[in-house]
Scaffold this motif. Structure first.
Motif, PDB file in Angstrom:
ATOM      1  N   LEU A   4       0.952  -1.176   0.145  1.00 13.98           N
ATOM      2  CA  LEU A   4       0.508   0.177  -0.088  1.00 13.98           C
ATOM      3  C   LEU A   4       0.933   1.429   0.153  1.00 13.98           C
ATOM      4  O   LEU A   4       1.274   1.294   0.872  1.00 13.98           O
ATOM      5  CB  LEU A   4      -0.700  -0.421   1.725  1.00 13.98           C
ATOM      6  N   VAL A   5       0.554   2.359  -0.206  1.00 16.77           N
ATOM      7  CA  VAL A   5       1.745   3.424  -1.322  1.00 16.77           C
ATOM      8  C   VAL A   5       0.578   4.398  -0.841  1.00 16.77           C
ATOM      9  O   VAL A   5      -0.836   4.446  -1.968  1.00 16.77           O
ATOM     10  CB  VAL A   5       1.951   2.731  -2.711  1.00 16.77           C
ATOM     11  N   GLU A   6       0.902   5.333  -0.151  1.00 17.12           N
ATOM     12  CA  GLU A   6       0.456   7.129   0.256  1.00 17.12           C
ATOM     13  C   GLU A   6       1.247   8.131   0.198  1.00 17.12           C
ATOM     14  O   GLU A   6       1.791   8.162  -0.418  1.00 17.12           O
ATOM     15  CB  GLU A   6      -0.660   6.595   1.678  1.00 17.12           C
ATOM     16  N   PRO A  28      -6.849  25.841  -1.780  1.00 17.61           N
ATOM     17  CA  PRO A  28      -6.817  25.025  -1.989  1.00 17.61           C
ATOM     18  C   PRO A  28      -7.467  23.191  -2.150  1.00 17.61           C
ATOM     19  O   PRO A  28      -8.534  23.619  -1.084  1.00 17.61           O
ATOM     20  CB  PRO A  28      -6.001  25.166  -0.261  1.00 17.61           C
ATOM     21  N   PHE A  29      -6.922  22.436  -2.250  1.00 16.57           N
ATOM     22  CA  PHE A  29      -7.768  20.873  -1.845  1.00 16.57           C
ATOM     23  C   PHE A  29      -6.386  20.282  -1.679  1.00 16.57           C
ATOM     24  O   PHE A  29      -5.451  20.389  -2.329  1.00 16.57           O
ATOM     25  CB  PHE A  29      -8.551  20.596  -3.626  1.00 16.57           C
ATOM     26  N   LEU A  30      -6.818  19.330  -0.590  1.00 25.47           N
ATOM     27  CA  LEU A  30      -5.663  18.143  -0.309  1.00 25.47           C
ATOM     28  C   LEU A  30      -6.181  17.244  -0.713  1.00 25.47           C
ATOM     29  O   LEU A  30      -7.459  16.537  -0.476  1.00 25.47           O
ATOM     30  CB  LEU A  30      -6.110  18.049   1.315  1.00 25.47           C
ATOM     31  N   TYR A  31      -5.532  15.888  -1.070  1.00 21.26           N
ATOM     32  CA  TYR A  31      -5.338  14.915  -1.316  1.00 21.26           C
ATOM     33  C   TYR A  31      -5.106  13.670  -0.960  1.00 21.26           C
ATOM     34  O   TYR A  31      -3.868  13.733  -0.805  1.00 21.26           O
ATOM     35  CB  TYR A  31      -4.860  14.391  -3.410  1.00 21.26           C
ATOM     36  N   ASP A  32      -5.594  12.770  -0.346  1.00 24.00           N
ATOM     37  CA  ASP A  32      -4.885  11.451   0.247  1.00 24.00           C
ATOM     38  C   ASP A  32      -5.007  10.765  -0.515  1.00 24.00           C
ATOM     39  O   ASP A  32      -6.198  10.059  -1.154  1.00 24.00           O
ATOM     40  CB  ASP A  32      -6.101  10.918   1.660  1.00 24.00           C
ATOM     41  N   VAL A  33      -4.813  10.046  -1.074  1.00 24.21           N
ATOM     42  CA  VAL A  33      -4.151   8.699  -1.965  1.00 24.21           C
ATOM     43  C   VAL A  33      -3.540   7.576  -1.445  1.00 24.21           C
ATOM     44  O   VAL A  33      -2.448   7.118  -1.174  1.00 24.21           O
ATOM     45  CB  VAL A  33      -3.630   9.305  -3.718  1.00 24.21           C
ATOM     46  N   ASP A  50       6.042   5.765  -9.062  1.00 28.06           N
ATOM     47  CA  ASP A  50       6.713   7.066  -9.101  1.00 28.06           C
ATOM     48  C   ASP A  50       5.852   8.370  -8.614  1.00 28.06           C
ATOM     49  O   ASP A  50       4.929   8.311  -8.991  1.00 28.06           O
ATOM     50  CB  ASP A  50       7.470   7.051  -9.954  1.00 28.06           C
ATOM     51  N   TYR A  51       5.796   8.534  -7.369  1.00 24.10           N
ATOM     52  CA  TYR A  51       5.237   9.357  -6.373  1.00 24.10           C
ATOM     53  C   TYR A  51       4.976  10.580  -6.415  1.00 24.10           C
ATOM     54  O   TYR A  51       3.822  11.366  -7.067  1.00 24.10           O
ATOM     55  CB  TYR A  51       5.762   9.488  -5.143  1.00 24.10           C
ATOM     56  N   THR A  52       5.995  11.129  -7.278  1.00 22.40           N
ATOM     57  CA  THR A  52       5.695  12.957  -8.407  1.00 22.40           C
ATOM     58  C   THR A  52       5.333  12.458  -9.032  1.00 22.40           C
ATOM     59  O   THR A  52       4.305  13.203  -9.966  1.00 22.40           O
ATOM     60  CB  THR A  52       8.080  12.614  -8.725  1.00 22.40           C
ATOM     61  N   GLU A  53       4.854  11.003 -10.308  1.00 27.26           N
ATOM     62  CA  GLU A  53       4.385  11.195 -11.162  1.00 27.26           C
ATOM     63  C   GLU A  53       2.931  11.068 -10.681  1.00 27.26           C
ATOM     64  O   GLU A  53       1.583  11.077 -11.521  1.00 27.26           O
ATOM     65  CB  GLU A  53       4.785   9.780 -12.364  1.00 27.26           C
TER      66      GLU A  53
END
Length: 116
Positions: A4-6, A28-33, A50-53
């Motif tokens: 699980l990557v967050e 602002p919008f906050l994303y939890d992925v 890749d987290y950057t992608e």
């Protein structure tokens, strides 16, 4: 096996909302992925997401159009992630901290989960 990557609290400005004033200037919008990915076969970013992608894709979805509903925004991000990355499951939560209601509120949020 899976991992699980967050990405938690990814802040990306956007012009989303039902009211005209919400679309006139960025807020602002906050994303939890969360991405459920196959366990990498090697200790190399090429074997995972890749987290950057991932962050760039969230920004791309947010920038490409204005959404009335954060529910629709969350769904569009989840769908785009499944299209681009080898995730088995993705969960996207979008929080809107600068919301005006008739009572004080920390934020509103919508969560969408998709699986292959």
């Amino acid at each position: 096996m899976t991992v699980l990557v967050e990405l938690a609290g990814l802040e990306i400005p956007g012009r989303h909302g039902v009211e005209d004033r919400e679309r006139e200037s960025e807020q602002p919008f906050l994303y939890d992925v969360e991405l459920e990915l196959p366990e990498p076969s090697a200790d190399d970013v090429e074997h995972t997401a890749d987290y950057t992608e991932v962050a760039a894709l969230v920004r791309e979805v947010s920038d490409v159009r204005q959404f009335n509903l954060i529910e629709s925004l969350a769904a569009a991000v989840a769908d785009a992630i499944l299209e681009r990355f080898p995730a088995e499951r993705v969960r996207v939560r979008v929080r809107k901290p600068e919301v005006t209601l008739t009572a004080p509120v920390e934020h509103t949020a919508a969560t969408v989960e998709r699986s292959r």
